[in-house]
Motif scaffolding. Structure first.
Motif, short mmCIF file in Angstrom:
data_model
loop_
_atom_site.label_atom_id
_atom_site.label_comp_id
_atom_site.label_asym_id
_atom_site.label_seq_id
_atom_site.Cartn_x
_atom_site.Cartn_y
_atom_site.Cartn_z
N ILE A 1 0.85 -1.20 0.00
CA ILE A 1 0.00 0.00 0.00
C ILE A 1 0.88 1.25 0.00
O ILE A 1 0.61 2.22 -0.71
N ALA A 2 1.94 1.22 0.79
CA ALA A 2 2.85 2.37 0.84
C ALA A 2 3.61 2.54 -0.47
O ALA A 2 3.92 3.67 -0.88
N ILE A 3 3.88 1.43 -1.15
CA ILE A 3 4.61 1.50 -2.42
C ILE A 3 3.73 2.06 -3.52
O ILE A 3 4.14 2.94 -4.29
N THR A 4 2.50 1.56 -3.61
CA THR A 4 1.60 1.96 -4.70
C THR A 4 0.82 3.22 -4.38
O THR A 4 0.17 3.78 -5.25
N LYS A 5 0.87 3.65 -3.11
CA LYS A 5 0.10 4.82 -2.66
C LYS A 5 -1.40 4.63 -2.89
O LYS A 5 -2.13 5.59 -3.18
N ALA A 6 -1.84 3.39 -2.78
CA ALA A 6 -3.26 3.07 -2.93
C ALA A 6 -3.89 2.95 -1.56
O ALA A 6 -3.20 2.91 -0.54
N SER A 7 -5.20 2.89 -1.54
CA SER A 7 -5.90 2.78 -0.26
C SER A 7 -6.06 1.33 0.18
O SER A 7 -6.32 1.06 1.35
N THR A 8 -5.92 0.39 -0.76
CA THR A 8 -6.05 -1.03 -0.45
C THR A 8 -5.00 -1.82 -1.22
O THR A 8 -4.26 -1.27 -2.05
N THR A 9 -4.97 -3.11 -0.95
CA THR A 9 -4.05 -4.00 -1.67
C THR A 9 -4.70 -4.63 -2.90
O THR A 9 -4.15 -5.54 -3.49
N SER A 10 -5.86 -4.14 -3.27
CA SER A 10 -6.68 -4.78 -4.31
C SER A 10 -5.91 -5.05 -5.60
O SER A 10 -5.94 -6.17 -6.12
N SER A 11 -5.22 -4.04 -6.14
CA SER A 11 -4.53 -4.21 -7.42
C SER A 11 -3.44 -5.28 -7.33
O SER A 11 -3.32 -6.14 -8.22
#
Length: 291
Positions: free
Chosen positions: A89-99
């Motif tokens: 999540i910190a790497i992708t700056k996304a709100s979830t691990t979905s991707s």
């Protein structure tokens, strides 16, 4: 997913040889001391993303201490870098691990942006990460496939993009693609029938905004849908304009008077930057007043 084998008894022997206690291992990894005892008695095994830490503690390489047979998939690359899914999540700056979770499960492939971010974090090339992704989908990676033909026509590229992005039965319909493209464009630029004709090869060309909208929906770069001739033409246009400026024929370059594709903004910026550099240089036989 070819797991790295963990031999509890061998690990215990190496730990003792390194003069480390179970408590020291537990504190470094962030688990209870009892967990390390269970690993060594082979009651349980450490999480895959823990193995790189254990290897460093014992002063050994990951491949030497826990050799893997076979090539890694996406989850393997993540674990080998010492990351859990939650850590991404910190790497992708996304709100979830979905991707990340969907890509590792072979449901939906990563976008180009996420491929770049994860490859950098995992310490591998984007090509290696894409190859691992194909293994997550149960496919031979590009460097492992023999005689794989790359899509060339627009219809082939659309079908390949859909097949490689979505699992069987989950790809969007022509109507959904059309709606996404129109939403991207902010106007009704394409219909369900238009998408069907492009996908089946009845129509072989599309205006740039349609190609950009499809690329945005599928997580591809717009250039993917362009023909090789179009991409080559853009580069030639840029170099031609640059040569014209060098001769003093044109001033600041604007993206007009070109082909249907136009000069890409990033290439245009590079050309203008070089043009500006030429403008700052003194002509033959003159001195540079800035020096």
């Amino acid at each position: 997913m070819p797991d790295r084998p963990f031999d509890g008894r061998a690990f215990r022997a190496r730990r003792r040889a390194a003069d480390l206690t179970q408590r020291q291992i537990a504190e470094a990894v962030g688990v209870q001391e009892a967990a390390v005892a269970r690993w060594e008695s082979e009651t349980t095994k450490p999480l895959p993303e823990t193995l790189p830490i254990l290897a460093r503690l014992l002063g050994m390489s990951l491949d030497t201490l826990f050799p893997r047979e076979g090539k890694p998939d996406l989850a393997d690359l993540r674990a080998d870098a010492g990351y859990s899914q939650k850590d991404t999540i910190a790497i992708t700056k996304a709100s979830t691990t979905s991707s990340v979770r969907k890509a590792e499960s072979g449901v939906r492939r990563l976008s180009d942006e996420l491929v770049a971010l994860l490859a950098a974090a995992y310490g591998v090339s984007e090509r290696a990460l894409r190859a691992a992704q194909e293994r997550s989908f149960g496919n031979a990676a590009p460097d492992e496939a023999e005689g794989t033909a790359m899509p060339s026509s627009l219809a082939e590229k659309i079908r390949f993009a859909l097949d490689s992005t979505y699992s069987v039965g989950s790809a969007p319909s022509d109507a959904q693609i059309a709606a996404a493209v129109n939403d991207y464009a902010g106007a009704a630029v394409v219909s369900q029938a238009d998408i069907r004709d492009l996908r089946t090869g009845v129509v072989t060309e599309a205006v740039p905004i349609v190609l950009e909208g499809m690329a945005d929906m599928l997580g591809f770069k717009p250039a993917y849908f362009q023909s090789e001739d179009a991409v080559t033409r853009q580069v030639v246009e840029g170099l031609t304009l640059l040569a014209s400026k060098r001769r003093g024929d044109v001033g600041q370059i604007a993206a007009r008077g070109m082909g249907a594709e136009g000069l890409p903004a990033d290439l245009l910026a590079i050309v203008n930057e070089v043009v500006a550099e030429y403008a700052r240089r003194p002509g033959p036989g003159t001195s540079n007043p800035q020096r």
